[in-house]
Design a protein around this motif. Structure first.
Motif, short mmCIF file in Angstrom:
data_model
loop_
_atom_site.label_atom_id
_atom_site.label_comp_id
_atom_site.label_asym_id
_atom_site.label_seq_id
_atom_site.Cartn_x
_atom_site.Cartn_y
_atom_site.Cartn_z
N GLN A 21 0.80 -1.23 0.00
CA GLN A 21 0.00 0.00 0.00
C GLN A 21 0.83 1.27 0.00
OE1 GLN A 21 -2.68 -1.70 3.34
NE2 GLN A 21 -3.99 -0.29 2.22
N TRP A 122 -0.88 -9.63 2.54
CA TRP A 122 -1.60 -9.90 1.30
C TRP A 122 -0.79 -9.93 0.01
CZ3 TRP A 122 -6.33 -6.11 2.27
CH2 TRP A 122 -6.86 -6.40 3.51
N ASN A 166 -1.82 -10.63 8.63
CA ASN A 166 -2.82 -9.58 8.75
C ASN A 166 -4.14 -10.13 8.19
OD1 ASN A 166 -3.66 -6.66 9.10
ND2 ASN A 166 -4.25 -7.06 6.99
N GLU A 167 -5.14 -10.31 9.05
CA GLU A 167 -6.50 -10.58 8.64
C GLU A 167 -6.67 -11.80 7.73
OE1 GLU A 167 -7.99 -6.88 7.04
OE2 GLU A 167 -8.05 -6.00 9.02
N CYS A 170 -9.52 -11.78 5.31
CA CYS A 170 -9.39 -11.06 4.04
C CYS A 170 -8.57 -11.86 3.03
CB CYS A 170 -8.77 -9.70 4.26
SG CYS A 170 -9.89 -8.58 5.10
N LEU A 174 -12.29 -12.99 1.54
CA LEU A 174 -12.48 -11.84 0.63
C LEU A 174 -11.77 -12.09 -0.71
CD1 LEU A 174 -13.80 -9.01 0.67
CD2 LEU A 174 -11.65 -8.12 1.58
N GLU A 180 -13.28 -9.97 -4.10
CA GLU A 180 -13.01 -8.52 -4.18
C GLU A 180 -11.52 -8.21 -4.12
OE1 GLU A 180 -15.31 -6.05 -1.39
OE2 GLU A 180 -13.58 -4.68 -1.31
N HIS A 181 -10.75 -9.11 -3.51
CA HIS A 181 -9.31 -8.92 -3.38
C HIS A 181 -8.56 -9.99 -4.17
CE1 HIS A 181 -9.03 -6.18 0.43
NE2 HIS A 181 -9.78 -5.66 -0.52
N ASN A 224 -9.17 -9.25 11.74
CA ASN A 224 -10.20 -8.21 11.63
C ASN A 224 -11.48 -8.82 12.20
OD1 ASN A 224 -9.94 -9.77 9.02
ND2 ASN A 224 -11.96 -8.84 8.68
N ASN A 297 -7.99 -5.79 14.53
CA ASN A 297 -8.30 -4.67 13.62
C ASN A 297 -9.79 -4.41 13.71
OD1 ASN A 297 -5.66 -4.74 12.88
ND2 ASN A 297 -5.98 -5.32 10.74
N TYR A 299 -12.98 -1.66 12.76
CA TYR A 299 -13.46 -0.49 12.02
C TYR A 299 -14.92 -0.19 12.25
CZ TYR A 299 -9.02 -0.36 9.62
OH TYR A 299 -7.68 -0.25 9.33
N TRP A 328 -18.99 2.49 6.05
CA TRP A 328 -19.03 1.74 7.31
C TRP A 328 -19.62 2.60 8.41
CZ3 TRP A 328 -13.18 0.10 6.82
CH2 TRP A 328 -13.06 -0.77 5.73
N GLU A 355 -5.11 -2.08 14.13
CA GLU A 355 -5.64 -1.10 13.17
C GLU A 355 -6.98 -0.54 13.65
OE1 GLU A 355 -6.14 -2.30 9.05
OE2 GLU A 355 -4.24 -3.39 9.14
N GLU A 409 -5.62 1.98 -1.27
CA GLU A 409 -6.67 1.32 -0.49
C GLU A 409 -7.27 0.17 -1.29
OE1 GLU A 409 -7.50 1.21 2.55
OE2 GLU A 409 -9.12 -0.18 2.03
N TRP A 410 -6.40 -0.78 -1.69
CA TRP A 410 -6.81 -2.01 -2.36
C TRP A 410 -7.75 -1.77 -3.54
CZ3 TRP A 410 -3.07 -4.86 -0.99
CH2 TRP A 410 -2.55 -4.80 0.32
O1 LIG Z 1 -9.65 -0.54 4.63
C1 LIG Z 1 -8.72 0.05 5.48
C2 LIG Z 1 -7.71 -1.00 5.96
C3 LIG Z 1 -6.78 -1.51 4.85
O2 LIG Z 1 -6.15 -0.42 4.19
C4 LIG Z 1 -5.75 -2.43 5.51
O3 LIG Z 1 -4.74 -2.86 4.60
C5 LIG Z 1 -6.45 -3.68 6.03
O4 LIG Z 1 -5.65 -4.34 7.01
C6 LIG Z 1 -7.81 -3.36 6.57
N1 LIG Z 1 -8.69 -4.23 7.10
C7 LIG Z 1 -9.84 -3.57 7.32
C8 LIG Z 1 -11.07 -4.20 7.85
C9 LIG Z 1 -11.43 -5.42 7.00
C10 LIG Z 1 -11.70 -5.04 5.58
C11 LIG Z 1 -10.64 -4.97 4.68
C12 LIG Z 1 -10.88 -4.64 3.35
C13 LIG Z 1 -12.18 -4.39 2.93
C14 LIG Z 1 -13.22 -4.45 3.84
C15 LIG Z 1 -12.97 -4.76 5.17
C16 LIG Z 1 -9.68 -2.28 6.94
N2 LIG Z 1 -8.41 -2.17 6.50
#
Ligand SMILES: OC[C@@H]1[C@@H](O)[C@H](O)[C@@H](O)c2[nH]c(CCc3ccccc3)c[n+]21
Length: 449
Positions: A21, A122, A166-167, A170, A174, A180-181, A224, A297, A299, A328, A355, A409-410
């Motif tokens: 990233q 990832w 990490n996660e 995901c 995911l 999506e990824h 996460n 993590n 959010y 979100w 996170e 952001e992916w």
């Molecule tokens: O989306 C913000 C960050 C990413 O930039 C990080 O790389 C990643 O570790 C991260 N995880 C999450 C929560 C899970 C998630 C990831 C991607 C898309 C939706 C939910 C949010 N984020």
């Protein structure tokens, strides 16, 4: 009367990023493509075809970025290591790739910032994916252990906190299930196979870490976690919560902390994927080897109602709270609930919020500043939830803002800004947002008003 919320003196105040990233320099010093290089260059996969080719050019600007961390006063920096820099081809170690991380750690230690390394965030090497699908191939465990072992050998004496993954949700669900990824598959059986091999690789790496007996170093994993709430008091909505919780949280928490996959989810998934013939004798013992800490993590939460037609018998409904740029719901109180639940049902080990952060429409105003007061509000409210948990005896040791910098952001590319430092991608200029100055104050005083 202003409510003063205090944090422990030794609380680990941090910021977090990840390799793909922020680094850029995707062909430099021997790095070969990761699955995200391939995925982001595939038509339609990312916003406007954005890629991590340059990103924040952190590979070249890391000294400036570490200096910024020093100015903010962070105690620790969570970053991830790019596997394709370390093993650009199977079995072929690339010292030049390792040297970047040695330079980065040197800069951090010079400023007494604690390096916290995520081994996998990832960016699976493309060569690994091309050998029967990467994480779908049980050999990925071997490749990952070879990679992690090299990191422990070369950096184990200077990095005190290690995060295996990490996660996993995901990098499996995911990525192989929802699509999506990277690598963008849409196959539930594949998703669960990938999840199993990722968890297995975690356990095997922890075993190697223990054998190396690295003084003062600790190892854990980052999950996460999304607490699920019922849309109504109806029994069927509570059933929906059970499955949503299993899907998002228990499928990973249970094997790691209880040594088994959750029965209710095994039953549900077996209807879709058939036999769990990829789970072998001894796997769950390996996955549940003791760790030193849990990274969380957080959010947002989910609110679900029963839906007979959905595989999980649940569908998300929008929450009443304010939404972020990612759509979100902002729900600090759900972070408190989550931490209490983890403490009650899973572990008394130290936890870190590895996170937490938020994307809003940031803009540089006339005065050359970014007045991101909503981000300040978001972080403040989540820190209050954490402080309440700590006050009640919760074993929470630190907090890492996602993210230090605006970055890739992916699937959303550069369209979503999570940084407390603004990045002008045209010029690569960094601008500390108001949230960075606010965070500096919190770290200095150890309190929030
Ligand atoms: O989306 C913000 C960050 C990413 O930039 C990080 O790389 C990643 O570790 C991260 N995880 C999450 C929560 C899970 C998630 C990831 C991607 C898309 C939706 C939910 C949010 N984020």
């Amino acid at each position: 009367m202003i409510e003063l919320v205090k944090f422990p003196k030794d609380f680990t105040w941090g910021v977090a990023t990840s390799s793909y990233q922020i680094e850029g320099a995707v062909n430099e010093d021997g790095r070969t493509p990761s699955i995200w290089d391939t995925f982001s260059k595939t038509e339609g996969k990312t916003y406007q075809g954005h890629t991590g080719d340059v990103a924040c050019d952190h590979y070249h600007r890391y000294k400036e970025d570490v200096q910024i961390m020093k100015e903010i006063g962070v105690k620790a920096y969570r970053f991830s290591i790019a596997w394709p820099r370390i093993f650009p081809e199977e079995g072929k170690y690339n010292p030049k790739g390792m040297d970047f991380y040695k330079r980065l750690v040197d800069e951090l230690l010079k400023r007494e910032i604690i390096p916290v390394a995520t081994i996998y965030h990832w960016d699976l090497p493309q060569w690994a994916y091309e050998k029967n699908g990467g994480w779908l191939n049980r050999e990925s465990v071997k490749w990952y252990v070879e990679y992690a072992s090299k990191l422990f050998e070369e950096l184990g004496d200077v990095i005190p906190l290690w995060i295996t993954h990490n996660e996993p949700w995901c990098s499996s669900i995911l990525s192989y299930g929802i699509g999506e990824h990277a690598p963008g598959h849409k196959d539930w059986r594949e998703a669960l196979i990938a999840a199993h091999h990722i968890l297995l690789s975690h356990g095997e790496a922890v075993k190697v870490f223990r054998d190396m007996n690295l003084k003062g170093a600790q190892i854990g994993i980052t999950l996460n976690l999304t607490p699920a709430y019922p849309a109504s008091e109806k029994e069927e909505d509570k059933l929906a919560v059970q499955y949503a919780d299993g899907f998002a949280n228990r499928w990973f928490l249970d094997p790691i902390f209880k040594g088994n996959y959750p029965e209710d989810m095994m039953e549900l998934y077996s209807k879709i994927i058939g036999e769990f013939d990829f789970i072998r004798e001894g796997d769950l013992e390996t996955i549940s080897v003791p760790i030193d800490f849990l990274g969380v993590n957080y959010y947002t939460r989910s609110i679900v109602k029963y839906n007979e037609d959905s595989m999980l018998k649940a569908e998300n409904v929008p929450g009443p709270g304010k939404k972020t740029e990612m759509g979100w719901e902002i729900s600090p109180e759900s972070l408190y609930d989550l931490l209490k639940r983890l403490d009650r049902e899973y572990t008394k080990l130290p936890m870190y919020i590895t996170e937490n952060g938020v994307a809003f429409k940031d803009e540089v105003t006339e005065d050359g500043r970014v007045h991101d007061y909503e981000r300040i509000e978001y972080i403040k409210e989540h820190l209050k939830a954490i402080a309440r948990f700590i006050e009640e005896g919760g074993n929470l040791k630190g907090y890492f803002v996602w993210s230090l910098l605006d970055n890739f952001e992916w699937a959303h590319g550069y369209s979503k800004r999570f940084g407390i430092v603004y990045v002008d991608y045209e010029t690569q200029k960094r601008i500390l947002k108001d949230s960075a100055f606010w965070y500096k104050g919190v770290i200095e005083k150890g309190v929030i008003e």
